[in-house]
Design an enzyme around this catalytic site. Structure first.
Site, PDB file in Angstrom:
ATOM      1  CE  LYS A 283      -4.420   1.270   2.088  1.00 17.46           C
ATOM      2  NZ  LYS A 283      -5.368   0.998   3.176  1.00 17.46           N
ATOM      3  CD  GLU A 370     -19.846  -3.816   8.266  1.00 16.85           C
ATOM      4  OE1 GLU A 370     -19.113  -2.946   7.774  1.00 16.85           O
ATOM      5  OE2 GLU A 370     -19.953  -4.969   7.785  1.00 16.85           O
ATOM      6  NE  ARG A 398     -22.113  -4.512   4.165  1.00 22.22           N
ATOM      7  CZ  ARG A 398     -20.982  -4.887   3.577  1.00 22.22           C
ATOM      8  NH1 ARG A 398     -19.841  -4.354   3.932  1.00 22.22           N
ATOM      9  NH2 ARG A 398     -20.999  -5.828   2.648  1.00 22.22           N
TER      10      ARG A 398
END
Length: 620
Positions: A283, A370, A398
């Protein structure tokens, strides 16, 4: 004389078909130009940055090998899709990304035929690509479907549900795991790249398929051969889980090595069935400050790329709502050892950094899960703990089933701290918290609150924590009106609103972030203005009293009108047979696109001037 182009290769490319006309030897210099162009444009516009830096070579290789848009790429979440946008016809508009009328923050089907699926929430790519693969096969189309999922997104349960299904039906699907943080295996380099090429080659695949045909006639020998192959591959690659789900696992390979990526993807393209390629990337690759601190450079404001740091925001005496929550969480945890903090992979965004450092044994980051976060809280509450789930309003959607059946139905003591409620601005409709008043207020046992300012936010968090049952506090992104925050932990009287301005004829009932502009509108109109505080329970006595003493009622909320706070007021008046003019103001019945928060509030008629004008027009 025309100056030479800074991007001699990239400037000749408008769509992936142009890319596929390049020689393989040109891909590395193209990747270098693409990374530089990405840095230049994001430094002007701001946006998601370090994830895209890490997928430059992977994006080039995918569009080089696959016949996009005939073959379709599904990017999970979309943080890493900026290089994809640059190569698919949006290069000249990248400085408009995340602005009103500009390039969308995430892949968007209506924006480009190369954006095969609209995303913004994580862990959906494999399910979507699988659905596309099934539909294409039923139509007799020869198309490749590729899902690119990150190591964070693959922690979501949907990813495994989709892989379990894909393996069971032998779907023609390629899943690429872009692993830039998990470090599942340290064995990345020349030997692993070589092994990936071998394991994905036609020679290996055809030899293995032929040997299966022969050895399957000798069950004991076949079982030995199968187990031997699993153990041999398990020694050199960490793919046992994916193999057991029915995928042909290849990797891990260096996701920045085009000499390894291109031939491996070519081999995988020639194969059929469920395939899984594991690439390891860095990254922030290629931009030293982002390599050093990829988290800080995940989402950035406009910055000077020649400097090794991001611009610092001017110090403010007033905390953001997120900071108010973070400080309250630590203070309440010091007072009550039963408090536990839960986040679905949003420690920094939700303000839990200090809590995680001070109370590591009481802090739970469950990754991008979640549903698990909410049921985990329910289980903790069953044993007498007092869990606080810190979650964005849009992400709680969600886990709605878990909120209803695991928490509210059992009347468990769970506090939901909902950040990013209402319009969020540049991230657009996928991240807007436009619906929580509606989806929460219809659930029995649930206390639903919205603070008008920073101090009230702290008091509401205390109220919800002390409440015996499920409770929610929703607050917007960024700063409030700048009210000083008191250090105490003082609750509010439940269900009691507050008259902020006494006027005549018009009574404006406002919730949360709308109290401040409603007060300005009230001053313009000489109206009474009420900080309602609670969506559930409503202050019914005050509403009925105002209905008797005023000619018009106005409700103002930063939530969709359908099923929202204004709807609750309408239901109350109807039940009590109160007949009077009522104006409901809120978010419109369509998804609000990106822009600054101020632009979007004005567009939706929820800034102070628009509220004034709309009330005046209604009363006229």
């Amino acid at each position: 004389m025309k100056a030479p182009s800074k991007y001699p290769l990239l400037d000749t490319l408008h769509y992936p078909a142009d890319l596929r006309r390049l020689g393989k030897e040109q891909l590395k210099p193209l990747a270098k130009e693409l990374r530089e162009y990405l840095t230049q444009t994001v430094s002007v516009s701001g946006g998601h940055f370090s994830a895209g830096l890490g997928t430059v070579e992977l994006t080039v290789a995918l569009h080089y090998v696959f016949d996009t848009p005939q073959d379709q790429l599904v990017w999970d979440v979309g943080h890493q899709a900026y290089p994809h946008k640059i190569l698919t016809g949006r290069k000249e508009r990248m400085t408009t990304i995340r602005t009103r009328g500009g390039v969308a923050a995430f892949p968007c089907r209506s924006e480009s035929e190369y954006d095969a699926f609209g995303v913004g929430h994580s862990s959906t790519s494999i399910s979507a690509a699988l659905g596309m693969a099934i539909a294409a096969e039923l139509k007799g189309e020869q198309r490749q479907m590729v899902a690119i999922i990150g190591d964070g997104s693959i922690t979501g349960g949907m990813a495994y549900e989709a892989m379990n299904h894909a393996g069971a039906i032998d779907a023609n699907l390629l899943v690429i795991l872009n692993d830039n943080d998990m470090s599942i295996s340290p064995n990345v380099g020349a030997m692993n790249n070589y092994l990936a090429k071998i394991l994905s080659s036609r020679l290996y695949v055809s030899a293995w398929e032929e040997s299966k045909k022969v050895l399957s006639r000798m069950p004991s020998v076949w079982e030995l051969a199968r187990r031997t192959e699993e153990h041999m591959k398990g020694m050199i690659v960490p793919g046992t889980l994916f193999e057991e789900l029915g995928f042909n696992y290849i990797g891990p390979i260096d996701g920045h090595d085009l000499d390894a990526l291109v031939p491996t993807l070519e081999n995988l393209k020639a194969m059929s069935g469920p395939r899984f390629l594991h690439v390891v990337t860095q990254k922030g690759k290629g931009y030293p400050p982002a390599e050093k601190d990829p988290l800080a450079y995940h989402g950035v404001p406009a910055f000077d790329p020649s400097r090794d740091c991001l611009p610092k925001a001017a110090p403010s005496p007033h905390p953001t709502y997120t900071e108010v929550f973070g400080r309250w969480l630590c203070d309440m945890a010091e007072q009550d050892p039963r408090l536990l903090g839960i986040t679905p992979a949003m420690r920094e965004g939700s303000g839990l950094v200090a809590f995680s450092e001070r109370y590591p044994k009481r802090y739970f980051d469950v990754a991008i899960a979640e549903q698990h976060a909410v049921t985990l809280a329910a289980g903790q509450a069953c044993q007498g703990a007092k869990p606080v789930v810190a979650i964005y309003s849009t992400f709680l959607q969600r886990a709605y089933d878990q909120l209803i059946h695991d928490v509210a139905l059992q009347n468990l003591d769970v506090l939901f701290a909902l950040d990013r409620a209402g319009l969020v601005g540049p991230d657009g409709p996928t991240h807007a918290g436009s619906f929580d008043f509606s989806y929460l207020s219809c659930v029995p046992n649930l206390l639903v609150m919205a603070p008008a300012d920073e101090n009230e936010c702290r008091r509401m968090l205390t109220t919800g924590f002390l409440y015996e049952g499920p409770a929610s506090v929703r607050y917007p992104r960024g700063k409030g009106p700048g009210v000083a925050v008191e250090p105490g932990l003082t609750p509010l009287p439940i269900g009691q609103a507050e008259v902020r301005r006494q006027g005549s004829r018009i009574a404006v009932l406002a919730w949360g972030s709308m109290v401040a502009p409603a007060l300005q509108a009230g001053q313009n109109l000489g109206a009474t203005v009420v900080n309602m505080r609670f969506v559930k329970p409503l202050d019914e006595a005050l509403i009925l009293e105002l209905a008797k003493s005023h000619d018009v009622l106005v409700t103002v909320e930063e939530n969709v009108l359908a099923g929202g706070a204004g709807s609750a007021v309408n239901t109350l008046l109807q039940a009590r047979k109160v007949l009077m003019p009522v104006l409901n103001l809120g978010l419109p019945d369509h998804f609000v696109e990106q822009g600054t928060r101020e632009e979007l509030l004005a567009l939706c008629g929820l800034d102070a001037q628009s509220i004034t004008d709309r009330i005046a027009a209604f009363c006229a």
